[in-house]
Design an enzyme around this catalytic site. Structure first.
Site, PDB file in Angstrom:
ATOM      1  N   HIS A   1       0.857  -1.196   0.000  1.00  0.00           N
ATOM      2  CA  HIS A   1       0.000   0.000   0.000  1.00  0.00           C
ATOM      3  C   HIS A   1       0.887   1.238   0.000  1.00  0.00           C
ATOM      4  O   HIS A   1       1.950   1.257   0.608  1.00  0.00           O
ATOM      5  CB  HIS A   1      -0.896   0.022   1.249  1.00  0.00           C
ATOM      6  CG  HIS A   1      -2.073   0.921   1.105  1.00  0.00           C
ATOM      7  ND1 HIS A   1      -1.994   2.261   1.350  1.00  0.00           N
ATOM      8  CD2 HIS A   1      -3.333   0.676   0.696  1.00  0.00           C
ATOM      9  CE1 HIS A   1      -3.171   2.809   1.109  1.00  0.00           C
ATOM     10  NE2 HIS A   1      -4.010   1.878   0.708  1.00  0.00           N
TER      11      HIS A   1
ATOM     12  N   ASP B   1      -7.932  -5.182  -0.385  1.00  0.00           N
ATOM     13  CA  ASP B   1      -8.376  -6.053  -1.482  1.00  0.00           C
ATOM     14  C   ASP B   1      -8.021  -7.522  -1.274  1.00  0.00           C
ATOM     15  O   ASP B   1      -8.456  -8.373  -2.048  1.00  0.00           O
ATOM     16  CB  ASP B   1      -7.756  -5.568  -2.802  1.00  0.00           C
ATOM     17  CG  ASP B   1      -8.304  -4.205  -3.194  1.00  0.00           C
ATOM     18  OD1 ASP B   1      -7.516  -3.288  -3.466  1.00  0.00           O
ATOM     19  OD2 ASP B   1      -9.535  -4.059  -3.171  1.00  0.00           O
TER      20      ASP B   1
HETATM   21  C1  SDX Z   1      -6.060   0.115  -3.124  1.00  0.00           C
HETATM   22  O1  SDX Z   1      -4.329   4.605  -2.057  1.00  0.00           O
HETATM   23  C2  SDX Z   1      -5.276   3.970  -1.484  1.00  0.00           C
HETATM   24  O2  SDX Z   1      -5.733   4.372  -0.422  1.00  0.00           O
HETATM   25  C3  SDX Z   1      -5.807   2.781  -2.253  1.00  0.00           C
HETATM   26  C4  SDX Z   1      -6.845   1.929  -1.561  1.00  0.00           C
HETATM   27  C5  SDX Z   1      -8.132   2.672  -1.317  1.00  0.00           C
HETATM   28  O3  SDX Z   1      -8.847   2.330  -0.367  1.00  0.00           O
HETATM   29  O4  SDX Z   1      -8.454   3.557  -2.156  1.00  0.00           O
HETATM   30  O5  SDX Z   1      -6.331   1.455  -0.314  1.00  0.00           O
HETATM   31  C6  SDX Z   1      -7.226   0.718  -2.403  1.00  0.00           C
HETATM   32  O6  SDX Z   1      -5.788   0.490  -4.246  1.00  0.00           O
HETATM   33  C7  SDX Z   1      -5.229  -0.915  -2.409  1.00  0.00           C
HETATM   34  C8  SDX Z   1      -4.008  -1.402  -3.256  1.00  0.00           C
HETATM   35  C9  SDX Z   1      -4.484  -2.485  -4.213  1.00  0.00           C
HETATM   36  N1  SDX Z   1      -3.405  -2.875  -5.141  1.00  0.00           N
HETATM   37  C10 SDX Z   1      -2.748  -4.040  -5.027  1.00  0.00           C
HETATM   38  O7  SDX Z   1      -2.955  -4.858  -4.141  1.00  0.00           O
HETATM   39  C11 SDX Z   1      -1.729  -4.293  -6.149  1.00  0.00           C
HETATM   40  C12 SDX Z   1      -0.436  -4.841  -5.552  1.00  0.00           C
HETATM   41  N2  SDX Z   1       0.210  -3.793  -4.798  1.00  0.00           N
HETATM   42  C13 SDX Z   1       1.067  -2.916  -5.480  1.00  0.00           C
HETATM   43  O8  SDX Z   1       1.218  -2.896  -6.820  1.00  0.00           O
HETATM   44  C14 SDX Z   1       1.624  -1.746  -4.680  1.00  0.00           C
HETATM   45  O9  SDX Z   1       1.892  -2.191  -3.423  1.00  0.00           O
HETATM   46  C15 SDX Z   1       0.762  -0.511  -4.631  1.00  0.00           C
HETATM   47  C16 SDX Z   1       0.347  -0.078  -5.991  1.00  0.00           C
HETATM   48  C17 SDX Z   1      -0.465  -0.766  -3.807  1.00  0.00           C
HETATM   49  C18 SDX Z   1       1.572   0.590  -3.967  1.00  0.00           C
HETATM   50  O10 SDX Z   1       2.619   0.875  -4.828  1.00  0.00           O
HETATM   51  P1  SDX Z   1       3.726   1.988  -4.454  1.00  0.00           P
HETATM   52  O11 SDX Z   1       3.388   2.702  -3.216  1.00  0.00           O
HETATM   53  O12 SDX Z   1       3.984   2.798  -5.689  1.00  0.00           O
HETATM   54  O13 SDX Z   1       4.968   1.129  -4.101  1.00  0.00           O
HETATM   55  P2  SDX Z   1       5.952   0.478  -5.159  1.00  0.00           P
HETATM   56  O14 SDX Z   1       5.184  -0.138  -6.289  1.00  0.00           O
HETATM   57  O15 SDX Z   1       6.991   1.488  -5.487  1.00  0.00           O
HETATM   58  O16 SDX Z   1       6.572  -0.714  -4.293  1.00  0.00           O
HETATM   59  C19 SDX Z   1       7.658  -0.478  -3.393  1.00  0.00           C
HETATM   60  C20 SDX Z   1       8.465  -1.779  -3.445  1.00  0.00           C
HETATM   61  C21 SDX Z   1       8.934  -2.163  -4.853  1.00  0.00           C
HETATM   62  O17 SDX Z   1      10.084  -2.950  -4.716  1.00  0.00           O
HETATM   63  P3  SDX Z   1      11.560  -2.244  -4.849  1.00  0.00           P
HETATM   64  O18 SDX Z   1      11.550  -1.409  -6.117  1.00  0.00           O
HETATM   65  O19 SDX Z   1      11.701  -1.392  -3.599  1.00  0.00           O
HETATM   66  O20 SDX Z   1      12.548  -3.397  -4.913  1.00  0.00           O
HETATM   67  O21 SDX Z   1       7.643  -2.874  -2.994  1.00  0.00           O
HETATM   68  C22 SDX Z   1       7.472  -3.788  -4.072  1.00  0.00           C
HETATM   69  C23 SDX Z   1       7.830  -3.050  -5.354  1.00  0.00           C
HETATM   70  O22 SDX Z   1       8.288  -3.966  -6.348  1.00  0.00           O
HETATM   71  N3  SDX Z   1       6.075  -4.203  -4.049  1.00  0.00           N
HETATM   72  C24 SDX Z   1       5.648  -5.441  -4.272  1.00  0.00           C
HETATM   73  C25 SDX Z   1       4.247  -5.376  -4.116  1.00  0.00           C
HETATM   74  N4  SDX Z   1       3.887  -4.123  -3.831  1.00  0.00           N
HETATM   75  C26 SDX Z   1       5.006  -3.398  -3.798  1.00  0.00           C
HETATM   76  N5  SDX Z   1       6.295  -6.584  -4.576  1.00  0.00           N
HETATM   77  C27 SDX Z   1       5.528  -7.684  -4.728  1.00  0.00           C
HETATM   78  N6  SDX Z   1       4.183  -7.722  -4.592  1.00  0.00           N
HETATM   79  C28 SDX Z   1       3.515  -6.569  -4.288  1.00  0.00           C
HETATM   80  N7  SDX Z   1       2.193  -6.592  -4.149  1.00  0.00           N
END
Ligand code: SDX
Length: 428
Positions: free
Chosen positions: A307, A364
């Site tokens: 998140h 989710d």
């Molecule tokens: C919602 O914003 C809100 O409030 C949203 C929400 C709401 O109520 O409106 O809460 C609802 O959208 C929840 C999120 C649902 N999405 C997912 O579950 C998709 C999977 N999660 C991600 O793609 C990610 O965690 C996000 C999109 C939710 C957040 O992305 P960020 O903040 O841009 O973080 P990032 O992608 O830069 O990740 C940071 C690191 C990275 O690794 P490094 O580059 O540091 O090596 O964490 C890793 C990412 O690769 N990472 C994951 C991961 N999520 C982040 N690695 C594996 N699996 C994951 N799910």
């Protein structure tokens, strides 16, 4: 706490005001930065940028706190209901009994949609994704209420527009479901409350009496509360941005639906179930998929994990996880993907990759298991998220209008070619 931020840029030094919110959050007000220095800030994804001041929802990602108008989400999920929470988000206070009755009656009386909408609706192929249909139908609704296009509507007219959207979305969502299963649509019944009415229109059939199981009504009501608002997430920021141009509420909500559709946002709840089904078909080997999620050469992500704000447990995920067990037990359902989800969570939260990046289950991760137990097809899950988030979108749109915020128009830093003269290259 500092009252100003002192900034030194080469020989220039300026002080910018610090704004502190009611929960002690601190911000540097950069409204004058460009005028004073010629600089703008750069913050891809707005990870460190506050877009607005808001009094609707507070969340603390480090402590896993979520409150609507100051009330903890745990208390609202346990003691309130979706209509009361909707009123709270819109008007800032819990309703009196009289206010609650007037509000819910007003919504009940506007649940029908104009019959002509069916002509648009019938144009969709039966396998059209529900979010695409909802986005289109929401914007189409504005065609039937030309008064709502007036940017200078009175407060009463704003209230009526908000009432119509809240009242009609469940009807549209139920029609979308009925199309997907080839069943005749059902009409709202004024004798039912909001959630019962929605479930009646989704699962009721014209050939027999139907009353939703109270366990299902309670479970869905709780899920809608948990999704109702979440400060400046992607889709809510979109609603505010579109509304800031004085676009009408229907168009602003349609834009929010479009933003929510993305798999990184609301679309994740559908992706989670699809991911769990893949793991189930692959023998339930959760360790394999945790490794895939860590592998930078593999574009597999653990959907429902991570998140932007929560760097601790998403409080909503905790509540939904508990509700999963409760609802499935009461309905006498054993869904093997719940066991896989729990194993996945356990393995991931022991793994350094997730611990270091503070990746926890989000809203989710477990919600789809309940939606599925209730009987919704997977493709309907994100539309159910939209139904829950609707009060938040409308509250934030209303707050943005009332605060007279300027049209949103971020700056950029240009990185393309510098000036060059035209030379005819194409042979002609
Ligand atoms: C919602 O914003 C809100 O409030 C949203 C929400 C709401 O109520 O409106 O809460 C609802 O959208 C929840 C999120 C649902 N999405 C997912 O579950 C998709 C999977 N999660 C991600 O793609 C990610 O965690 C996000 C999109 C939710 C957040 O992305 P960020 O903040 O841009 O973080 P990032 O992608 O830069 O990740 C940071 C690191 C990275 O690794 P490094 O580059 O540091 O090596 O964490 C890793 C990412 O690769 N990472 C994951 C991961 N999520 C982040 N690695 C594996 N699996 C994951 N799910």
């Amino acid at each position: 706490m500092s009252e100003t931020a002192h900034i030194k840029l080469g020989e220039q030094e300026i002080d910018l005001p610090v704004f502190t919110g009611s929960e002690g959050e601190q911000s540097i007000d950069i409204n004058k930065l460009r005028d004073l220095t010629g600089y703008v800030t750069l913050d891809s994804g707005f990870k460190n940028t506050g877009a607005t001041k808001s009094s609707i929802t507070f969340l603390d990602g480090e402590l896993g706190i979520l409150r609507y108008r100051g009330y903890p989400i745990e208390q609202l999920a346990e003691k309130s209901n979706f209509m009361e929470v909707t009123y709270l988000l819109l008007y800032g206070e819990l309703p009196t009994n009289e206010q609650y009755i007037e509000f819910t009656d007003r919504i009940t009386r506007h649940t029908l949609v104009h019959e002509d909408i069916k002509q648009f609706f019938d144009g969709f192929p039966s396998n059209a994704h529900p979010m695409g249909q909802l986005c289109s139908l929401m914007c189409t609704l504005s065609s039937f209420y030309p008064d709502a296009l007036n940017p200078h509507m009175s407060a009463n007219e704003v209230d009526m527009t908000i009432t119509r959207i809240l009242a009609k979305m469940p009807t549209l969502v139920s029609w979308i479901h009925k199309k997907s299963v080839g069943h005749p649509i059902m009409y709202p019944q004024n004798k039912f409350d909001y959630v019962t009415n929605f479930l009646y229109m989704v699962f009721g059939m014209r050939t027999e009496e139907y009353m939703p199981d109270p366990v299902v009504v309670d479970a869905l009501d709780k899920l809608l509360i948990l999704h109702a608002d979440h400060e400046q997430n992607c889709s809510t920021s979109t609603v505010r941005m579109v509304g800031s141009s004085q676009a009408n509420a229907y168009a602003s909500v349609a834009a929010g639906v479009a933003a929510l559709w993305g798999p990184l946002h609301g679309g994740a709840n559908q992706q989670v179930i699809e991911m769990l089904e893949v793991i189930k078909r692959d023998g339930g080997n959760v360790a394999k998929y945790v490794e895939k999620a860590k592998d930078k050469n593999d574009n597999f992500r653990l959907m429902g994990f991570g998140h932007r704000v929560y760097k601790n447990f998403d409080p909503r995920a905790k509540i939904i996880k508990e509700a999963c067990d409760n609802v499935l037990n009461k309905l006498g359902i054993h869904d093997p993907v719940l066991d896989i989800a729990k194993q996945l969570e356990e393995v991931a939260l022991r793994d350094n990759y997730f611990v270091e990046r503070k990746l926890y289950p989000n809203v989710d991760f477990y919600s789809g298991i309940i939606y599925r137990a209730i009987g919704f097809p997977t493709e309907m899950f994100t539309v159910l998220f939209a139904l829950g988030r609707l009060p938040g979108w409308l509250s934030q749109w209303k707050e943005m209008r009332e605060s007279g915020e300027p049209i949103g128009r971020p700056r950029q830093i240009y990185t393309g070619p510098t000036q060059r003269d035209y030379v005819n290259i194409a042979i002609r």
